[in-house]
Design an enzyme around this catalytic site. Structure first.
Site, PDB file in Angstrom:
ATOM      1  N   HIS A 156       0.872  -1.178   0.000  1.00 42.48           N
ATOM      2  CA  HIS A 156       0.000   0.000   0.000  1.00 42.48           C
ATOM      3  C   HIS A 156       0.903   1.220   0.000  1.00 42.48           C
ATOM      4  O   HIS A 156       1.610   1.495   0.984  1.00 42.48           O
ATOM      5  CB  HIS A 156      -0.907  -0.020   1.234  1.00 42.48           C
ATOM      6  CG  HIS A 156      -1.943   1.051   1.229  1.00 42.48           C
ATOM      7  ND1 HIS A 156      -2.194   1.836   2.328  1.00 42.48           N
ATOM      8  CD2 HIS A 156      -2.793   1.475   0.252  1.00 42.48           C
ATOM      9  CE1 HIS A 156      -3.166   2.691   2.051  1.00 42.48           C
ATOM     10  NE2 HIS A 156      -3.549   2.488   0.779  1.00 42.48           N
ATOM     11  N   ASP A 160      -4.255   6.105   3.837  1.00 44.57           N
ATOM     12  CA  ASP A 160      -5.668   6.383   3.615  1.00 44.57           C
ATOM     13  C   ASP A 160      -6.234   7.171   4.788  1.00 44.57           C
ATOM     14  O   ASP A 160      -5.958   6.869   5.958  1.00 44.57           O
ATOM     15  CB  ASP A 160      -6.461   5.087   3.440  1.00 44.57           C
ATOM     16  CG  ASP A 160      -6.208   4.423   2.092  1.00 44.57           C
ATOM     17  OD1 ASP A 160      -5.581   5.072   1.227  1.00 44.57           O
ATOM     18  OD2 ASP A 160      -6.626   3.260   1.915  1.00 44.57           O
ATOM     19  N   HIS A 236     -12.907   8.044   0.505  1.00 42.52           N
ATOM     20  CA  HIS A 236     -11.713   8.315   1.311  1.00 42.52           C
ATOM     21  C   HIS A 236     -10.686   9.021   0.436  1.00 42.52           C
ATOM     22  O   HIS A 236     -10.891   9.184  -0.769  1.00 42.52           O
ATOM     23  CB  HIS A 236     -11.122   7.012   1.876  1.00 42.52           C
ATOM     24  CG  HIS A 236     -10.444   6.164   0.869  1.00 42.52           C
ATOM     25  ND1 HIS A 236     -11.121   5.400  -0.075  1.00 42.52           N
ATOM     26  CD2 HIS A 236      -9.108   5.932   0.630  1.00 42.52           C
ATOM     27  CE1 HIS A 236     -10.274   4.742  -0.837  1.00 42.52           C
ATOM     28  NE2 HIS A 236      -9.039   5.053  -0.425  1.00 42.52           N
ATOM     29  N   HIS A 238      -6.699   8.716  -0.668  1.00 41.25           N
ATOM     30  CA  HIS A 238      -5.427   7.985  -0.664  1.00 41.25           C
ATOM     31  C   HIS A 238      -4.340   9.015  -0.965  1.00 41.25           C
ATOM     32  O   HIS A 238      -4.260   9.551  -2.070  1.00 41.25           O
ATOM     33  CB  HIS A 238      -5.450   6.891  -1.738  1.00 41.25           C
ATOM     34  CG  HIS A 238      -4.148   6.169  -1.887  1.00 41.25           C
ATOM     35  ND1 HIS A 238      -3.748   5.137  -1.077  1.00 41.25           N
ATOM     36  CD2 HIS A 238      -3.141   6.342  -2.805  1.00 41.25           C
ATOM     37  CE1 HIS A 238      -2.562   4.689  -1.455  1.00 41.25           C
ATOM     38  NE2 HIS A 238      -2.173   5.414  -2.518  1.00 41.25           N
TER      39      HIS A 238
END
Length: 254
Positions: A156, A160, A236, A238
């Site tokens: 990742h 987030d 959301h 990122h």
């Protein structure tokens, strides 16, 4: 014989001839009291001996600790002129305020970026929060199980933050818009800002984009609105930080 001849006989001494106390001291032909001499050392002693031999009378000055200054000429205190003020005057004592200004953009520009080896203490605080709302961290930077494919070991590449769709997204630092549009690798509507020295930030899954390529933005400038476009499971933001093209943990910069 009734009469005694005076010749050849001792006369009786009268009471008046008895010794009487002396009322005066006779000094004629008597020895004078000797002066008391204190030891004198060194050259002074030699001089004293020579003077005594020649019949001189010495006067020895004994040093004292008394002040040598004449009390009559001692400096006298000078009375200061009285200071008067208006009885209705208001006296206000105000302390000078101490302030310091931290310039995160200047600090960001001063960073010497070499690969991904950036000291977190040097980078900390150089970027501002990219959301107008409070930051609520959800999925962190690092390896994880993909929420889209379920595959383990996926990197990742950002952090987030939970945000309702339509929440304002702002520039984390001053920079130039490098790209603004659709990201085919899962970022959805995506904006990339170049901050110089190899540092870039990206804003992903936007529901709207408010900038164009080549725009120069200031810190806090509106970039777009949060959303759930691209490879996303809900509204959301990122947020990524790239150093020379390599993603690093954004929390070390915020």
């Amino acid at each position: 014989m009734s009469k005694h001849a005076a010749s050849g006989r001792r006369r009786a001494e009268s009471p008046a001839a008895e010794l009487r106390p002396r009322t005066a001291v006779r000094t004629t032909g008597r020895r004078r009291a000797e002066p008391v001499h204190r030891p004198i050392g060194g050259a002074a002693q030699k001089f004293a001996i020579a003077a005594a031999a020649s019949g001189l009378v010495l006067t020895v000055a004994v040093p004292t600790t008394a002040a040598a200054t004449d009390p009559a000429v001692e400096p006298q205190p000078v009375a200061a002129d009285p200071v008067s003020a208006d009885a209705n005057a208001v006296l206000d004592f105000e302390r000078t305020a101490l302030s310091s200004k931290f310039d995160p953009d200047a600090k960001l520009r001063s960073l010497t970026v070499a690969g991904t080896d950036v000291i977190p203490a040097a980078a900390k605080g150089t970027l501002a929060t990219p959301l107008s709302s409070d930051l609520v961290q959800t999925s962190s930077f690092g390896y994880r199980v993909s929420p889209i494919t379920g595959t383990a070991g996926e990197l990742h590449t950002g952090q987030d933050f939970a945000a309702a769709c339509g929440t304002e997204v702002t520039a984390a630092a001053a920079g130039t818009v490098k790209s603004a549009g659709w990201h085919a690798l899962g970022g959805g509507n995506r904006v990339v800002l170049d901050h110089g020295n190899g540092v870039e930030t990206t804003y992903n899954h936007l529901s709207a984009i408010s900038v164009s390529v080549g725009d120069t933005l200031e810190r806090g400038h509106l970039v777009g609105a949060s959303g759930t476009t691209g490879a996303s499971t809900g509204c959301h933001l990122h947020f990524e930080v790239l150093v020379n093209g390599t993603p690093v943990d954004p929390l070390g910069w915020l």
